[in-house]
Design an enzyme around this catalytic site. Structure first.
Site, PDB file in Angstrom:
ATOM      1  CG  ASN A   1     -13.702  -9.894  -3.423  1.00  0.00           C
ATOM      2  OD1 ASN A   1     -14.269  -9.126  -2.658  1.00  0.00           O
ATOM      3  ND2 ASN A   1     -13.008  -9.482  -4.458  1.00  0.00           N
TER       4      ASN A   1
ATOM      5  CG  HIS B   1     -19.918  -6.924  -2.689  1.00  0.00           C
ATOM      6  ND1 HIS B   1     -19.859  -5.625  -3.160  1.00  0.00           N
ATOM      7  CD2 HIS B   1     -19.632  -7.725  -3.734  1.00  0.00           C
ATOM      8  CE1 HIS B   1     -19.572  -5.655  -4.451  1.00  0.00           C
ATOM      9  NE2 HIS B   1     -19.417  -6.906  -4.823  1.00  0.00           N
TER      10      HIS B   1
ATOM     11  NE  ARG C   1     -28.249   3.510   6.551  1.00  0.00           N
ATOM     12  CZ  ARG C   1     -29.390   3.246   7.168  1.00  0.00           C
ATOM     13  NH1 ARG C   1     -29.437   3.197   8.472  1.00  0.00           N
ATOM     14  NH2 ARG C   1     -30.476   3.029   6.477  1.00  0.00           N
TER      15      ARG C   1
ATOM     16  CG  HIS D   1     -10.514  -4.198  -6.022  1.00  0.00           C
ATOM     17  ND1 HIS D   1     -11.208  -4.251  -7.201  1.00  0.00           N
ATOM     18  CD2 HIS D   1      -9.539  -3.272  -6.207  1.00  0.00           C
ATOM     19  CE1 HIS D   1     -10.674  -3.404  -8.067  1.00  0.00           C
ATOM     20  NE2 HIS D   1      -9.681  -2.787  -7.485  1.00  0.00           N
TER      21      HIS D   1
ATOM     22  NE  ARG E   1     -13.635   0.044  -7.730  1.00  0.00           N
ATOM     23  CZ  ARG E   1     -13.757  -0.598  -8.902  1.00  0.00           C
ATOM     24  NH1 ARG E   1     -13.920  -1.891  -8.938  1.00  0.00           N
ATOM     25  NH2 ARG E   1     -13.738   0.083 -10.027  1.00  0.00           N
TER      26      ARG E   1
ATOM     27  NE  ARG F   1     -16.611   1.749  -6.615  1.00  0.00           N
ATOM     28  CZ  ARG F   1     -16.823   1.443  -7.900  1.00  0.00           C
ATOM     29  NH1 ARG F   1     -17.541   0.395  -8.193  1.00  0.00           N
ATOM     30  NH2 ARG F   1     -16.350   2.190  -8.857  1.00  0.00           N
ATOM     31  CG  HIS F   2     -15.741  -2.103  -2.008  1.00  0.00           C
ATOM     32  ND1 HIS F   2     -14.405  -2.308  -2.114  1.00  0.00           N
ATOM     33  CD2 HIS F   2     -16.281  -2.432  -3.218  1.00  0.00           C
ATOM     34  CE1 HIS F   2     -14.133  -2.757  -3.337  1.00  0.00           C
ATOM     35  NE2 HIS F   2     -15.241  -2.829  -4.044  1.00  0.00           N
TER      36      HIS F   2
ATOM     37  CD  GLU G   1      -9.620  -8.647  -6.576  1.00  0.00           C
ATOM     38  OE1 GLU G   1     -10.390  -7.680  -6.769  1.00  0.00           O
ATOM     39  OE2 GLU G   1     -10.004  -9.809  -6.621  1.00  0.00           O
TER      40      GLU G   1
ATOM     41  CB  THR H   1     -12.887  -5.843 -12.136  1.00  0.00           C
ATOM     42  OG1 THR H   1     -12.671  -5.507 -10.770  1.00  0.00           O
ATOM     43  CG2 THR H   1     -11.615  -5.618 -12.927  1.00  0.00           C
TER      44      THR H   1
ATOM     45  CD  GLU I   1      -8.491 -13.743 -10.041  1.00  0.00           C
ATOM     46  OE1 GLU I   1      -7.649 -13.523  -9.139  1.00  0.00           O
ATOM     47  OE2 GLU I   1      -9.703 -13.469  -9.934  1.00  0.00           O
TER      48      GLU I   1
ATOM     49  CG  HIS J   1     -15.498 -10.792 -12.483  1.00  0.00           C
ATOM     50  ND1 HIS J   1     -16.766 -10.460 -12.897  1.00  0.00           N
ATOM     51  CD2 HIS J   1     -14.998  -9.697 -11.886  1.00  0.00           C
ATOM     52  CE1 HIS J   1     -17.019  -9.211 -12.572  1.00  0.00           C
ATOM     53  NE2 HIS J   1     -15.971  -8.714 -11.947  1.00  0.00           N
TER      54      HIS J   1
ATOM     55  N   GLY K   1     -16.661 -13.665  -4.871  1.00  0.00           N
ATOM     56  CA  GLY K   1     -17.154 -12.693  -3.904  1.00  0.00           C
ATOM     57  C   GLY K   1     -18.659 -12.559  -3.878  1.00  0.00           C
TER      58      GLY K   1
HETATM   59  N1  PXP Z   1     -11.281 -11.653  -9.184  1.00  0.00           N
HETATM   60  C1  PXP Z   1     -11.080 -10.339  -9.450  1.00  0.00           C
HETATM   61  C2  PXP Z   1      -9.736  -9.930  -9.979  1.00  0.00           C
HETATM   62  C3  PXP Z   1     -12.077  -9.371  -9.203  1.00  0.00           C
HETATM   63  O1  PXP Z   1     -11.840  -8.073  -9.481  1.00  0.00           O
HETATM   64  C4  PXP Z   1     -13.292  -9.791  -8.649  1.00  0.00           C
HETATM   65  C5  PXP Z   1     -14.362  -8.783  -8.334  1.00  0.00           C
HETATM   66  O2  PXP Z   1     -13.934  -7.942  -7.341  1.00  0.00           O
HETATM   67  C6  PXP Z   1     -13.460 -11.167  -8.371  1.00  0.00           C
HETATM   68  C7  PXP Z   1     -12.452 -12.072  -8.672  1.00  0.00           C
HETATM   69  C8  PXP Z   1     -14.713 -11.694  -7.737  1.00  0.00           C
HETATM   70  O3  PXP Z   1     -15.796 -11.494  -8.597  1.00  0.00           O
HETATM   71  P1  PXP Z   1     -17.261 -11.785  -8.059  1.00  0.00           P
HETATM   72  O4  PXP Z   1     -17.541 -10.800  -6.994  1.00  0.00           O
HETATM   73  O5  PXP Z   1     -18.110 -11.592  -9.289  1.00  0.00           O
HETATM   74  O6  PXP Z   1     -17.272 -13.190  -7.558  1.00  0.00           O
END
Ligand code: PXP
Length: 248
Positions: free
Chosen positions: A14, A17, A25, A50, A52, A56-57, A77, A108, A158, A198, A220
């Site tokens: 993911n 970030h 910036r 993702h 959103r 935001r990103h 996502e 999330t 998931e 996550h 991520g």
């Molecule tokens: N899976 C899902 C559905 C998520 O929403 C996220 C966070 O965006 C992740 C996995 C990855 O989580 P992490 O960034 O904590 O590894």
């Protein structure tokens, strides 16, 4: 296409970030596309982003570019809203993961409550299915949610590993791990394909990767954080190595 159950656990990286840093910036750097390429070079089997609602990103243009450029599957996502479903149907990523979304959350926070939302979700799952994308849903490891997912025709789930990842002592971690294992075995017996993610990091990924029936992990924050020290390609390669070692 959903890979065969005998294949090794896949790693979805993911890269939200990377976009978080870019948006700080408002320019073009760091590039999400370049980060995706480095992640693939490090061993990512798919790229996850993702989009959103508050953008935001990741931006819409990032998702379109990744779909065009990537030579691995793109996993999008998205919140279960009309706007997001329409974007997903236009882009047609390889897979779409339905997630809950609250504007004020940092990330999330919990799984999608399919049990409560099932009527509204069924149509969304059908729409995304018809667009040719594999639909998954991000849920808490609870039997009631697993059953609800199966009832509305979701074939991939998931599991949210946040509680396991945040457990502050061994007893709590073992309890969360057991809950995950039970939910995974129920999901498998219902014929669902199981993913998880996550809060997974270089310390806690091993025990999760060892669980039979987990086919994909989406990670991520830990990878992008490690990349600051060692570079993204290496950070992904190290994570992939830990997953494959544990999956033996
Ligand atoms: N899976 C899902 C559905 C998520 O929403 C996220 C966070 O965006 C992740 C996995 C990855 O989580 P992490 O960034 O904590 O590894």
């Amino acid at each position: 296409m959903i890979p065969n159950a005998n294949e090794p656990v896949r790693l979805g990286v993911n890269i939200d970030h990377v976009a978080t840093v870019r948006q700080a910036r408002g320019g073009l750097s760091p590039s999400v596309s370049e980060a995706a390429n480095l992640a693939v070079r490090g061993g990512a089997d798919l790229i996850t982003v993702h989009l959103r609602e508050d953008r935001r990103h990741i931006q819409d243009s990032d998702v379109y570019s990744l779909k065009r450029e990537l030579n691995v599957p793109l996993n999008l996502e998205l919140a279960a809203t009309a706007e997001m479903v329409s974007i997903a149907c236009d882009i047609k990523p390889a897979s779409c993961c339905l997630v809950p979304e609250r504007r004020a959350e940092i990330t999330t926070e919990g799984g999608l409550d399919i049990h409560t939302l099932s009527n509204g979700l069924e149509h969304i799952v059908e729409t995304l299915d018809a667009a040719g994308t594999t639909v998954s849903a991000f849920i808490d490891p609870k039997p009631i949610q697993v059953q609800a997912a199966a009832n509305i025709g979701i074939k991939v789930i998931e599991f949210h590993t946040g509680k396991y990842s945040l457990a502050t002592n061994a007893a709590r971690r073992a309890q969360e791990l057991n809950g995950l294992k039970e939910a995974i075995s129920m999901a498998s017996s219902l014929g669902l394909r199981v993913h998880a993610g996550h809060g997974l990091d270089y310390q806690n990924v091993g025990l999760i990767s060892q669980i039979k029936d987990i086919r994909e992990l989406n990670i991520g924050h830990a990878i992008v954080a490690r990349a600051l020290y060692v570079g993204l390609e290496k950070a992904v390669a190290l994570m992939k190595c830990l997953i494959l070692e544990a999956d033996q």
